[in-house]
Write an enzyme that holds these catalytic residues in place. Structure first.
Site, short mmCIF file in Angstrom:
data_model
loop_
_atom_site.label_atom_id
_atom_site.label_comp_id
_atom_site.label_asym_id
_atom_site.label_seq_id
_atom_site.Cartn_x
_atom_site.Cartn_y
_atom_site.Cartn_z
N LYS A 96 -21.51 -22.07 44.33
CA LYS A 96 -21.04 -21.49 43.15
C LYS A 96 -21.26 -20.00 43.11
O LYS A 96 -20.45 -19.23 42.60
CB LYS A 96 -21.45 -22.10 41.66
CG LYS A 96 -20.92 -21.89 40.46
CD LYS A 96 -21.24 -22.59 39.32
CE LYS A 96 -22.57 -21.71 38.82
NZ LYS A 96 -23.31 -22.34 37.56
N ASP A 114 -17.86 -23.81 37.47
CA ASP A 114 -19.12 -24.25 36.71
C ASP A 114 -18.70 -25.30 35.51
O ASP A 114 -17.89 -25.89 35.68
CB ASP A 114 -19.46 -22.78 35.96
CG ASP A 114 -18.45 -22.54 34.77
OD1 ASP A 114 -17.24 -22.94 34.69
OD2 ASP A 114 -18.48 -21.51 33.86
#
Length: 187
Positions: A96, A114
């Site tokens: 991420k 997310d």
């Protein structure tokens, strides 16, 4: 707020399990004294902790950040790498975080999944999956190339302000007619 790829990298490492507000409060003063890997290393781990102690998991994050700074200096001439493998080799950097850096700093069409993007994508039916990686892979297939760079930001904002976790604002949602979630709920 950041002014360089290095500052964004540090802010994103700090953002894990923390709010943007808390990270911004900490980094505003941190980046006045530490704008590069060298200057951050110079303040030391205790100096870093002084700036970030209001952020959750600050001890672990400080260790990762110090190790990341050393690796940036030793392996990348103090520059933030522009590819996923090198980014993910840095302590405290996962997929991420790498995606955020690749998208925001280097304009690569990536999507950092997310909690907001994971929820929105599954809820509206844009991409369904049980893991962030599964959702990311489907989003990369389903979103047209010309929108991939901005889609990450659009989905986060939609998840923060419209398609919220507890009480989504379906009546005011601009994509309500396309949403699978609204068809499962009663107005």
């Amino acid at each position: 707020m950041y002014h360089s790829p290095f500052e964004l990298l540090i802010a994103v490492i700090l953002s894990a399990q923390a709010t943007d507000i808390s990270v911004n409060k900490a980094t505003v003063n941190l980046f006045k004294v530490a704008k590069t890997p060298e200057t951050l290393l110079a303040i030391g781990e205790k100096g870093l902790i002084h700036h970030i102690k209001t952020i959750g998991l600050y001890t672990t994050k400080a260790k990762h950040i110090m190790a990341t700074c050393q690796k940036l200096i030793n392996n990348f001439h103090s520059n933030v790498p522009k590819n996923r493998d090198d980014l993910e080799s840095l302590p405290g950097v996962g997929r991420k975080t790498a995606n955020v850096i690749l998208n925001t700093c280097f304009g690569q069409p990536t999507i950092a999944v997310d909690t907001h993007i994971f929820r929105v994508a599954n809820r509206i039916g844009l991409a369904t999956g049980k893991t962030p990686l599964a959702v990311e892979q489907q989003l990369m297939k389903n979103i047209p190339t010309e929108f991939k760079h901005d889609a990450h930001h659009w989905l986060i904002l939609h998840g923060r302000y419209v398609c919220t976790a507890r009480k989504p604002k379906c009546p005011s949602c601009l994509i309500r007619d396309l949403c699978e979630y609204k068809n499962k709920t009663v107005d």
